[in-house]
Design a protein around this motif. Structure first.
Motif, PDB file in Angstrom:
ATOM      1  N   SER A  69       0.820  -1.210   0.000  1.00 37.79           N
ATOM      2  CA  SER A  69       0.000   0.000   0.000  1.00 37.79           C
ATOM      3  C   SER A  69       0.858   1.265   0.000  1.00 37.79           C
ATOM      4  O   SER A  69       1.856   1.344   0.720  1.00 37.79           O
ATOM      5  CB  SER A  69      -0.909   0.015   1.231  1.00 37.79           C
ATOM      6  OG  SER A  69      -1.568   1.266   1.356  1.00 37.79           O
ATOM      7  N   PRO A  70       0.485   2.289  -0.765  1.00 41.03           N
ATOM      8  CA  PRO A  70       1.200   3.566  -0.714  1.00 41.03           C
ATOM      9  C   PRO A  70       1.171   4.206   0.667  1.00 41.03           C
ATOM     10  O   PRO A  70       2.061   4.982   1.011  1.00 41.03           O
ATOM     11  CB  PRO A  70       0.446   4.430  -1.729  1.00 41.03           C
ATOM     12  CG  PRO A  70      -0.231   3.467  -2.638  1.00 41.03           C
ATOM     13  CD  PRO A  70      -0.579   2.281  -1.786  1.00 41.03           C
ATOM     14  N   HIS A 125     -11.576   3.430  -4.698  1.00 39.17           N
ATOM     15  CA  HIS A 125     -11.150   3.941  -3.392  1.00 39.17           C
ATOM     16  C   HIS A 125     -12.322   4.516  -2.604  1.00 39.17           C
ATOM     17  O   HIS A 125     -12.429   4.313  -1.384  1.00 39.17           O
ATOM     18  CB  HIS A 125     -10.066   4.999  -3.579  1.00 39.17           C
ATOM     19  CG  HIS A 125      -8.715   4.429  -3.871  1.00 39.17           C
ATOM     20  ND1 HIS A 125      -7.656   5.193  -4.312  1.00 39.17           N
ATOM     21  CD2 HIS A 125      -8.243   3.154  -3.794  1.00 39.17           C
ATOM     22  CE1 HIS A 125      -6.590   4.416  -4.478  1.00 39.17           C
ATOM     23  NE2 HIS A 125      -6.926   3.177  -4.174  1.00 39.17           N
ATOM     24  N   ARG A 180      -9.856   4.178 -10.581  1.00 40.11           N
ATOM     25  CA  ARG A 180      -9.153   4.048  -9.310  1.00 40.11           C
ATOM     26  C   ARG A 180      -9.865   4.830  -8.208  1.00 40.11           C
ATOM     27  O   ARG A 180     -10.053   4.338  -7.097  1.00 40.11           O
ATOM     28  CB  ARG A 180      -7.709   4.538  -9.469  1.00 40.11           C
ATOM     29  CG  ARG A 180      -6.903   4.480  -8.177  1.00 40.11           C
ATOM     30  CD  ARG A 180      -5.450   4.845  -8.397  1.00 40.11           C
ATOM     31  NE  ARG A 180      -5.286   6.179  -8.959  1.00 40.11           N
ATOM     32  CZ  ARG A 180      -4.869   6.442 -10.193  1.00 40.11           C
ATOM     33  NH1 ARG A 180      -4.572   5.452 -11.016  1.00 40.11           N
ATOM     34  NH2 ARG A 180      -4.758   7.688 -10.619  1.00 40.11           N
ATOM     35  N   SER A 188       0.080  10.489   0.871  1.00 42.75           N
ATOM     36  CA  SER A 188      -0.503   9.756  -0.254  1.00 42.75           C
ATOM     37  C   SER A 188      -2.020   9.607  -0.118  1.00 42.75           C
ATOM     38  O   SER A 188      -2.712   9.341  -1.100  1.00 42.75           O
ATOM     39  CB  SER A 188       0.140   8.376  -0.386  1.00 42.75           C
ATOM     40  OG  SER A 188       0.038   7.656   0.828  1.00 42.75           O
ATOM     41  N   ASP A 229      -3.099  -0.219 -10.471  1.00 38.99           N
ATOM     42  CA  ASP A 229      -2.383   0.169 -11.677  1.00 38.99           C
ATOM     43  C   ASP A 229      -3.363   0.133 -12.840  1.00 38.99           C
ATOM     44  O   ASP A 229      -3.560  -0.885 -13.505  1.00 38.99           O
ATOM     45  CB  ASP A 229      -1.209  -0.787 -11.937  1.00 38.99           C
ATOM     46  CG  ASP A 229      -0.159  -0.707 -10.840  1.00 38.99           C
ATOM     47  OD1 ASP A 229       0.106   0.415 -10.372  1.00 38.99           O
ATOM     48  OD2 ASP A 229       0.375  -1.757 -10.450  1.00 38.99           O
ATOM     49  N   ARG A 278      -5.470  -0.040  -1.263  1.00 43.72           N
ATOM     50  CA  ARG A 278      -4.781  -0.846  -2.268  1.00 43.72           C
ATOM     51  C   ARG A 278      -4.302   0.052  -3.409  1.00 43.72           C
ATOM     52  O   ARG A 278      -4.976   1.019  -3.789  1.00 43.72           O
ATOM     53  CB  ARG A 278      -5.718  -1.917  -2.822  1.00 43.72           C
ATOM     54  CG  ARG A 278      -5.031  -2.757  -3.881  1.00 43.72           C
ATOM     55  CD  ARG A 278      -5.987  -3.580  -4.705  1.00 43.72           C
ATOM     56  NE  ARG A 278      -5.384  -3.903  -5.996  1.00 43.72           N
ATOM     57  CZ  ARG A 278      -5.912  -4.722  -6.881  1.00 43.72           C
ATOM     58  NH1 ARG A 278      -7.045  -5.330  -6.620  1.00 43.72           N
ATOM     59  NH2 ARG A 278      -5.322  -4.951  -8.032  1.00 43.72           N
ATOM     60  N   ARG A 279      -3.131  -0.265  -3.949  1.00 42.19           N
ATOM     61  CA  ARG A 279      -2.637   0.422  -5.141  1.00 42.19           C
ATOM     62  C   ARG A 279      -3.272  -0.212  -6.385  1.00 42.19           C
ATOM     63  O   ARG A 279      -3.241  -1.428  -6.560  1.00 42.19           O
ATOM     64  CB  ARG A 279      -1.116   0.284  -5.221  1.00 42.19           C
ATOM     65  CG  ARG A 279      -0.477   1.079  -6.362  1.00 42.19           C
ATOM     66  CD  ARG A 279       0.965   0.647  -6.587  1.00 42.19           C
ATOM     67  NE  ARG A 279       1.746   0.709  -5.377  1.00 42.19           N
ATOM     68  CZ  ARG A 279       2.399   1.790  -4.956  1.00 42.19           C
ATOM     69  NH1 ARG A 279       2.345   2.895  -5.663  1.00 42.19           N
ATOM     70  NH2 ARG A 279       3.100   1.743  -3.839  1.00 42.19           N
TER      71      ARG A 279
END
Length: 291
Positions: A25-26, A104, A100, A130, A93, A90-91
């Motif tokens: 995770s960021p 979120h 995204r 972040s 891509d 969660r990241r």
């Protein structure tokens, strides 16, 4: 539940899964690592509750809560040695930012509801930079405000050195000429002595009582989750010390730092900081959060 978002309290048997999520995770940091929180809870008489959010079987968000009790009930709040305790996501891509963001927001809605149902007398979360979208919490009545730190990029030390203010570079070089040395395996007693002197000057309590702090440090050091760095005079006297929290993420954290006031004008604080950047970069860290 294959296409639903839902929350759950993760049992200890699922902490390995949570740790993998923290690493990816960021927003992940040492402060969300179960082993770190367990050590802090033993030293400070708190308890750890990990609230996860899943999409189907996949962990997509959550928060590691460090809970304490007061006469008014349980509460959650940052404290010394726990600078961040906020939301992890969660990241994703994906080529579409809107996708995204939508994922979120769904995760945050479920997480906010789960946190609000915990029944704490107050609940304060602190997330790293972040975490930029707090609309879900604001819509639910949470008070949101910015908080600041300074994260140093140590991935390119040559570039970092040239960006440092000229006087700081001068102080580092002066300490080197005066045979002040940097040591990567510092002494806890010397650290706590300096820590205590600084807290006394600020009329603040120690981060932990000495015996509890020692046990906490020893437990973390045995797990390779912390380092105490120190600087010494040519006679071997410890004149500066700092506790750095490591962990599995690219950014590590300076949790406490202190300088002997007799040597305050020597430049050892700048020397100590620079030498620690070198040491942490050599360990593979990309950044140092000066929390």
């Amino acid at each position: 539940m294959g296409t639903d978002y839902y929350s759950e309290i993760l049992p200890e048997s699922r902490y390995d899964e949570w740790l993998k999520f923290v690493i990816a995770s960021p927003e992940g940091s040492i402060y969300a690592v179960p082993q770190y929180l367990a050590a802090l809870s033993r030293a400070d008489r708190g308890r750890v509750t990990v609230v996860g959010v899943r999409f189907g079987d996949e962990l997509v968000g959550g928060a590691a809560l460090y809970e304490k009790d007061s006469r008014y009930g349980s509460y959650v709040s940052p404290r010394p040695l726990l600078y961040y305790n906020g939301v992890l996501l969660r990241r994703y891509d994906t080529r579409y930012p809107s996708e995204r963001t939508a994922r979120h927001l769904k995760t945050l809605k479920v997480l906010e509801s789960a946190l609000s149902c915990r029944g704490h007398t107050h609940l304060t979360l602190a997330s790293p930079s972040s975490m930029t979208d707090a609309r879900t919490f604001m819509a639910a009545g949470w008070h949101v405000k910015p908080r600041y730190t300074y994260v140093v990029d140590v991935s390119d030390l040559v570039s970092l050195w040239t960006r440092m203010e000229q006087n700081l570079r001068r102080l580092v070089k002066r300490c080197e000429r005066e045979s002040i040395t940097f040591h990567e395996e510092g002494d806890f007693d010397a650290f706590f002595r300096l820590h205590g002197s600084i807290m006394g000057q600020r009329d603040q309590r120690h981060y932990l009582p000495e015996a509890a702090f020692r046990r906490f440090f020893q437990e973390l050091r045995a797990a390779s989750l912390c380092r105490v760095y120190e600087s010494r005079t040519s006679a071997g006297r410890v004149i500066a010390s700092q506790l750095v929290l490591l962990g599995p993420n690219p950014v590590c954290h300076v949790a406490a730092a202190a300088t002997d006031q007799e040597f305050h004008r020597s430049g050892v604080s700048a020397f100590m900081r620079w030498k620690s950047f070198e040491a942490l970069s050599a360990l593979g860290y990309a950044g140092v959060d000066l929390t």
